[in-house]
Design an enzyme around this catalytic site. Structure first.
Site, short mmCIF file in Angstrom:
data_model
loop_
_atom_site.label_atom_id
_atom_site.label_comp_id
_atom_site.label_asym_id
_atom_site.label_seq_id
_atom_site.Cartn_x
_atom_site.Cartn_y
_atom_site.Cartn_z
N GLU A 29 -72.99 -87.43 28.92
CA GLU A 29 -72.58 -86.47 28.11
C GLU A 29 -71.75 -85.46 28.77
O GLU A 29 -71.85 -85.42 29.99
CB GLU A 29 -73.51 -85.89 27.22
CG GLU A 29 -74.34 -84.89 27.80
CD GLU A 29 -75.03 -83.80 27.35
OE1 GLU A 29 -74.43 -82.90 26.66
OE2 GLU A 29 -76.55 -83.40 27.30
N VAL A 114 -75.00 -84.72 23.03
CA VAL A 114 -75.92 -86.15 22.99
C VAL A 114 -75.38 -86.84 21.69
O VAL A 114 -75.15 -87.96 22.01
CB VAL A 114 -77.26 -85.77 23.12
CG1 VAL A 114 -78.13 -87.10 22.53
CG2 VAL A 114 -77.65 -85.10 24.27
N ASP A 150 -78.12 -84.33 17.06
CA ASP A 150 -78.72 -85.49 18.33
C ASP A 150 -79.72 -86.40 17.81
O ASP A 150 -79.75 -87.59 18.01
CB ASP A 150 -79.51 -84.67 19.49
CG ASP A 150 -78.45 -84.11 20.48
OD1 ASP A 150 -77.19 -83.81 19.87
OD2 ASP A 150 -78.81 -83.27 21.36
N LYS A 167 -86.54 -78.98 25.98
CA LYS A 167 -86.80 -77.91 25.96
C LYS A 167 -87.72 -77.38 25.07
O LYS A 167 -87.52 -77.61 24.02
CB LYS A 167 -85.71 -77.02 26.47
CG LYS A 167 -84.90 -76.85 27.54
CD LYS A 167 -83.85 -75.94 28.10
CE LYS A 167 -83.43 -76.15 29.24
NZ LYS A 167 -81.89 -76.64 29.41
#
Ligand code: PSU
Ligand code: MN
Length: 310
Positions: A29, A114, A150, A167
Site C-alpha cells: 500500500e 489497504v 479494509d 493497532k
C-alpha cells in the site's frame, strides 16, 4: 472493478514482466509510506531507504514489489523511483471507494489504503499483499458506525493480506467478529494469538495457527467462496516489541485527544497515528519499521511459494 477501470490500470514494466512470467509479486500500500502513515524521514527509509533494508528491498529478495497509488488520475501498480518520491509526500487518502473518484477527478497524488491496494492487487492479478497493520472496527463503533473498509475489501478480493494484526486503539474483539461473519480465514504465523501491532499478542486467540507457507497458499487455493481473501497475521519480532503496559496508555491518550478534537471519518486513523508518535517521542517508529519489514519478508516467501505451486 469494471473493465474500463482495469484497462486504465498502469503496471510498471517490472511488475508486468514478473506477472507475465508467473514470478512472485507482492503488492504494497502507499498510505503507510506517505505523511499519513509514517513521519518524514522514516517513511522514505521504510519504503526504499539506504540504511537498514527497506520494505521494497526485502520483498525484492524473492519477489517483485508492487506499490499501489493514484498518480495524475491513473491507478498504478508498481512505481518508479520518481513516482515513489511523489507518494512519500501524498496527503490524500484513497480507500477502495475513492479509487473511481480519484480517477474521475484526476487527482494528482492519492495514497492507497489497504482496501484500495487489495482491490488493485486483485485487478492486476496479484495474490499477496503486505502492510503494517490493517484498519478494523473502531472502539465505540456501536455509536459511530466506524468500521474500516479494509475489512470489507479483504472479504471481497481473493488476496492474502500479511499484517501484524491491528493497532489496539481499535476494537480488536469486534474486528475478529467482523472477519468471522464476512467469511475471512484469519491465520496466525507460527503464533497462537492475534497480534496487536506493537505487541505480539492482543490476548485474543487467533482462529488458526499455520507454520508453513504452503499451507497459507492452500488456504487461498481451497477458499470456499471464489471472492474471499485471507488474513495472515504475523507478530512483531520479539526484540522490537513495545510492552503492552506502555503502549496501552499511549493509545488511550491518543484516542482521547482525537475525541476531544472532534475528528471523524477517514481522518481518525491518521490523527491517532500521529498522536501515538508524539506521545512516544517517536519511539514507536522503529517498532513500526521492524514489523513492516518482517511482514514484507513473510509476504515475499508466501508469494514465492504460490508462484511455485503447480
Ligand atoms: N493502521 C496503521 N497504520 C496505517 C494505517 C492503519 O497502524 O498506516 C492506514 C492503512 O493504510 C489502513 C488505513 O488501510 O490506515 C485504514 O484507515 P481507516 O481506519 O480510515 O479505514
Ligand atoms: Mn473509518
Amino acid at each position: 472493478m469494471t473493465d474500463d477501470a482495469k484497462r486504465r490500470l498502469i503496471l510498471s514494466d517490472d511488475v508486468a514482466r514478473a506477472l507475465g512470467e508467473g514470478r512472485a509479486v507482492v503488492a504494497l500500500e502507499s498510505t503507510i509510506f506517505s505523511t499519513l502513515g509514517l513521519p518524514v524521514p522514516a517513511n522514505a527509509e521504510a519504503l526504499a531507504g539506504t540504511g537498514s533494508p527497506s520494505v521494497e528491498k526485502i520483498v525484492d529478495c524473492g519477489a517483485t514489489p508492487a506499490v499501489t497509488a493514484i498518480l495524475d488520475g491513473r491507478a498504478h501498480v508498481g512505481l518508479s523511483a520518481d513516482e515513489e518520491k511523489r507518494v512519500l509526500q501524498g496527503t490524500r487518502k484513497v480507500a477502495e471507494r475513492d479509487l473511481s473518484v480519484a480517477q474521475a477527478q484526476g487527482w494528482d497524488v492519492g495514497v492507497t489504503t489497504v482496501s484500495a491496494s487489495v482491490a488493485l492487487a486483485h485487478a492486476a492479478g496479484i495474490s499477496v499483499f503486505a502492510t503494517g497493520g490493517i484498519g478494523g472496527v473502531h472502539r465505540g463503533s456501536e455509536l459511530s458506525g466506524d468500521v474500516s473498509a479494509d475489512l470489507d475489501a479483504i472479504a471481497n478480493h481473493p488476496v492474502i493480506t500479511v499484517c501484524a494484526g491491528a493497532k489496539a486503539f481499535l476494537d480488536l474483539p469486534r474486528t475478529l467478529e467482523y472477519l468471522e461473519t464476512a467469511g475471512v480465514p484469519v491465520l496466525g504465523w507460527q503464533h497462537d494469538w492475534f497480534p496487536a501491532f506493537y505487541t505480539r499478542s492482543s490476548g485474543l486467540p487467533v482462529p488458526h495457527r499455520v507454520d508453513d507457507e504452503r499451507v497459507v497458499c492452500d488456504v487461498l487455493r481451497f477458499r470456499a467462496r471464489p471472492t474471499t481473501g485471507v488474513l495472515l497475521t504475523v507478530p512483531i519480532p520479539v526484540d522490537d516489541e513495545i510492552p503492552a503496559s506502555r503502549i496501552n496508555a499511549v493509545l488511550t491518550a491518543a484516542l482521547e485527544s482525537s475525541a476531544q478534537a472532534g475528528v471523524t471519518g477517514p481522518a481518525v486513523t491518521p490523527y491517532v497515528l500521529e498522536r501515538i508518535e508524539k506521545e512516544t517521542d517517536g519511539q514507536s517508529i522503529p517498532a513500526n519499521l521492524a514489523l513492516a519489514r518482517n511482514n514484507a519478508d513473510l509476504a515475499a516467501r508466501v508469494a514465492v511459494a504460490l508462484a511455485s505451486t503447480p
